[in-house]
Design an enzyme around this catalytic site. Structure first.
Site, mmCIF file in Angstrom:
data_model
loop_
_atom_site.group_PDB
_atom_site.id
_atom_site.type_symbol
_atom_site.label_atom_id
_atom_site.label_comp_id
_atom_site.label_asym_id
_atom_site.label_seq_id
_atom_site.Cartn_x
_atom_site.Cartn_y
_atom_site.Cartn_z
ATOM 1 N N GLY A 263 -1.724 5.090 -57.029
ATOM 2 C CA GLY A 263 -1.366 4.363 -55.804
ATOM 3 C C GLY A 263 -2.263 4.641 -54.601
ATOM 4 N N CYS B 184 -9.453 14.770 -53.913
ATOM 5 C CA CYS B 184 -8.043 14.726 -53.508
ATOM 6 C C CYS B 184 -7.171 14.808 -54.762
ATOM 7 C CB CYS B 184 -7.785 13.434 -52.746
ATOM 8 S SG CYS B 184 -6.049 13.101 -52.493
ATOM 9 N N TYR C 230 -13.714 2.467 -52.511
ATOM 10 C CA TYR C 230 -13.277 2.441 -51.114
ATOM 11 C C TYR C 230 -12.934 0.987 -50.786
ATOM 12 C CZ TYR C 230 -15.170 7.202 -50.384
ATOM 13 O OH TYR C 230 -15.437 8.555 -50.418
#
Ligand SMILES: Cc1cc2nc3c(=O)[nH]c(=O)nc-3n(C[C@H](O)[C@H](O)[C@H](O)COP(=O)(O)OP(=O)(O)OC[C@H]3O[C@@H](n4cnc5c(N)ncnc54)[C@H](O)[C@@H]3O)c2cc1C
Ligand SMILES: *[C@@H]1O[C@H](CO)[C@@H](O)[C@H](O)[C@H]1NC(C)=O
Ligand SMILES: *[C@@H]1O[C@H](CO)[C@@H](O)[C@H](O)[C@H]1NC(C)=O
Ligand SMILES: *[C@@H]1O[C@H](CO)[C@@H](O)[C@H](O)[C@H]1NC(C)=O
Ligand SMILES: *[C@@H]1O[C@H](CO)[C@@H](O)[C@H](O)[C@H]1NC(C)=O
Ligand SMILES: *[C@@H]1O[C@H](CO)[C@@H](O)[C@H](O)[C@H]1NC(C)=O
Ligand SMILES: *[C@@H]1O[C@H](CO)[C@@H](O)[C@H](O)[C@H]1NC(C)=O
Ligand SMILES: *[C@@H]1O[C@H](CO)[C@@H](O)[C@H](O)[C@H]1NC(C)=O
Ligand SMILES: *[C@@H]1O[C@H](CO)[C@@H](O)[C@H](O)[C@H]1NC(C)=O
Ligand SMILES: *[C@@H]1O[C@H](CO)[C@@H](O)[C@H](O)[C@H]1NC(C)=O
Ligand SMILES: *[C@@H]1O[C@H](CO)[C@@H](O)[C@H](O)[C@H]1NC(C)=O
Ligand SMILES: *[C@@H]1O[C@H](CO)[C@@H](O)[C@H](O)[C@H]1NC(C)=O
Length: 540
Positions: free
Chosen positions: A116, A179, A480
């Site tokens: 997500g 991340c 991105y």
């Protein structure tokens, strides 16, 4: 766990029935479809793996929490955000197969979600009635140290992958994003990268096999899908081609001790000279070293003044002593000291990069909720191919101070990235790129005015940067995702709209992606706002 064998589940090829075509895309599709669609799902899934426990309708008390669980941009968590009419939290490959078959039968838009983290909410928002195929339950990781490989399912997070590898070996890792809550499915299919990129290339440069379900509901591996389709789903975005179930990773070697640091310098501390020097050093220095540069606006030492702060955040695959001597030789202006350096394990360096105290137990990497507060955000990207002059930087500082609430992240290329041919994977930004620039705006208040304000800031900065970045096409990084580059309405002829953003993300590889797409999904079932278009259908 047992990994799904491509031969274990076989579904017959289901013809694409043009039922309900007149109500497709209308709001009533959701309602009239719900019963028949549900029956179809049940009919088409493997009875030994019931699908009903995986189906959430808006009537279900857990519907909102299931939907919200993987929203990573609060812009898409508002009362006006379009919600799905159904969420299928696949528990088994047959649930994916049934979803694909039945969605085509009833002409429903399917969105595929793994972690997500898509910046534009493309995995869980749509302008037309839609359902979500949510992959978070499919997250098994099998690490084979003897062969230096790992099978990882699409719903796993990068934190789980890294933990799983480090749990078996202190000298292996994988070169993907920094991340830990990012999902494997979107990240790898979109060509994700991390701080070992200069040494080992992108995640997709280290993927050796995959399992996916295609538009006919077939479960394929690299051999049965063929090299073209395998190429496409290793950087071209999975969501245009099928549902990725798992990737087989080639692990890479990491030293038992790595070194990280973050040092900041403002304009008052000679940041202009240091940044100018960084751009010559960072893309050419030892491949074991990755020095990210973050630029933001902070208070100056004089009351009421603003300055630009340059923060250098680095990962070095080696010890601090050799790092300090390397930098003192190649980048003396930075003035790196031994005391700036932290030596740690590769796994713990992940904590450092995501701003978690590195003394925290590493099990925090298994936490599927981000440690940091989820924001409203907007991202854009660019590629820089020629060094920027000091005069150029001075203008950029003025613009940043004028706009104030945005920041830049510069990620140096070179090293292994420049050695891999630009056609090797759909990701085309290889030799000739000094660094990738990411524009960021983060904010905390809801509302259209505020949102427009921050989005406008990123657009203004992006516009200002035009003379300094790549052109014809102006390149952008697919992972991105930035809908400012164009949206596909996926009408009869999706190609002209698709070409606009497609060439920015994929350059000359775009045409090969379109050819593969047209071959494997000619009716454009796997589509979204920026999917790979099909060539015009010459028959109609
Ligand atoms: C906090 C944060 C940090 C990030 N850091 C990095 C970084 O260090 N490096 C980097 O490269 N990128 C980074 N990104 C971008 C990130 O890699 C992409 O957004 C990535 O696509 C997210 O994958 P996901 O599975 O979490 O996202 P999702 O939103 O679930 O999916 C993203 C896209 O992939 C499709 N998709 C997802 N799963 C599948 C599947 N199983 N099969 C087919 N299609 C699928 C979706 O439909 C959607 O189009 C970051 C993003 C965030 C929000
Ligand atoms: C179908 O939709 C109707 C109306 O929205 C709802 O009452 C019903 O429960 C739904 N059926 C199923 C099986 O979800
Ligand atoms: C489900 O299968 C049954 C029996 O095979 C069939 O009668 C019915 O039409 C099917 N329903 C749907 C929605 O596919
Ligand atoms: C839907 O909600 C009910 C109770 O609220 C729960 O028992 C049921 O398991 C839920 N359905 C799914 C698919 O989880
Ligand atoms: C999204 O919105 C819902 C409902 O307002 C809220 O409960 C939830 O906490 C929000 N999610 C995040 C991540 O803030
Ligand atoms: C390596 O992989 C091959 C093929 O999957 C397998 O046959 C072999 O047993 C593996 N080797 C080791 C040492 O596990
Ligand atoms: C591996 O993970 C298991 C389960 O989480 C844990 O008990 C074990 O200590 C870990 N081993 C290592 C070497 O980290
Ligand atoms: C900035 O550079 C000047 C000239 O090179 C030098 O004298 C000064 O000490 C530097 N300042 C800092 C904070 O490093
Ligand atoms: C900044 O302002 C505060 C109060 O407004 C004052 O106490 C302080 O001395 C000022 N600092 C400087 C460097 O002028
Ligand atoms: C920056 O300065 C402003 C006043 O000019 C002050 O309100 C603010 O708190 C300062 N920010 C920080 C992080 O010190
Ligand atoms: C990290 O945590 C340790 C132990 O709680 C603490 O001593 C240290 O100050 C923390 N470091 C930072 C940078 O917050
Ligand atoms: C954002 O930019 C658009 C187009 O330039 C403008 O119409 C709008 O007023 C701006 N909104 C805000 C809140 O700045």
């Amino acid at each position: 766990m047992e990994l799904l064998s491509p031969r274990r589940i076989q579904l017959s090829i289901f013809p694409i029935v043009v039922l309900l075509s007149t109500i497709a895309w209308s709001a009533s599709a959701a309602n009239s479809a719900n019963n028949t669609f549900l029956h179809c799902l049940i009919n088409h899934s493997d009875p030994s793996h019931p699908i009903t426990p995986a189906i959430f309708t808006p009537n279900n008390a857990s519907f909102s929490s299931v939907l919200d669980a993987y929203v990573r941009n609060l812009r898409f968590n508002t009362s006006t955000t379009r919600k799905p009419f159904l969420i299928i939290t696949a528990l088994h490959a047959s649930h994916i197969q049934a979803s694909i078959i039945c969605a085509q039968t009833y002409k429903l838009q399917m969105k595929i979600r793994s972690g997500g983290h898509n910046y534009e909410g493309v995995s869980y928002v749509a302008e037309v009635p839609f359902f979500i195929l949510d992959m978070f339950n499919l997250r098994t990781i099998e690490v084979d140290i003897a062969n230096e490989t790992a099978w990882v399912e699409a719903g796993a997070t990068l934190g789980e992958v890294y933990y799983g590898i480090a749990n078996k070996s202190k000298i292996h890792g994988f070169p993907a994003g920094v991340c830990p809550t990012v999902g494997v499915g979107g990240h790898i299919s979109g060509g994700g990268y991390g701080n070992m990129m200069r040494k080992y290339g992108l995640s997709v440069d280290n993927v050796v096999d995959a399992q996916m379900v295609d538009v006919q509901g077939r479960l394929l591996d690299r051999k049965s899908m063929g090299e073209d389709l395998f190429w496409a789903i290793t950087g071209g975005g999975g969501s245009s081609f099928g549902v990725v179930l798992a990737y087989k990773l080639k692990l890479v070697r990491v030293p038992e001790i790595v070194t990280v640091f973050q040092v900041s310098r403002t304009l008052e501390q000679n940041a202009t000279d240091i940044v100018y020097s960084w751009q010559h050093v960072a893309p050419t220095i030892d491949n074991n070293l990755f020095i990210r540069l973050i630029l933001d606006v902070v208070n100056g030492t004089q009351n009421g003044t603003k300055t630009v702060r340059a923060s250098f955040v680095a990962q070095y695959l080696g010890d601090s002593k050799s790092l300090v001597s390397l930098l003192n030789e190649k980048f003396p202006l930075l003035g790196l000291k031994q005391s700036d350096c932290i030596e740690t394990s590769w796994l713990r360096s992940v904590l450092f990069w995501t701003n978690i105290n590195i003394t925290t137990p590493v099990e925090v990497l298994l936490d599927r909720q981000p440690q940091s507060h989820v924001n409203f955000l907007k991202r854009k990207s660019d590629y820089v191919q020629k060094p920027i002059s000091k005069e150029g930087f001075k203008g950029i500082w003025e613009k940043m101070i004028e706009l104030e609430d945005t920041l830049f992240q510069f990620n140096p290329y070179g090293g292994r990235m420049a050695e891999i041919p630009s056609t090797e994977k759909p990701f085309p930004h290889r030799a000739g790129n000094l660094w990738k620039l990411q524009y960021q705006a983060n904010w905390n208040q809801p509302g259209k005015e505020v949102t427009d304000h921050y989005i406008n800031l990123t657009r203004k900065l992006h516009k200002y940067m035009t003379p300094f970045v790549s052109k014809n096409p102006r390149e952008a990084f697919y992972n991105y995702q930035d809908l400012d580059l164009g949206i596909n309405h996926n009408g009869k002829n999706s190609y002209p709209e698709g070409r606009v953003y497609g060439e920015e993300y994929f350059k000359d590889n775009f045409n090969r992606l379109v050819e593969i797409k047209t071959k494997v999904d000619p009716d454009n079932f796997f589509r979204n706002e920026q999917s790979i278009p099909t060539l015009p259908n010459l028959k109609s």
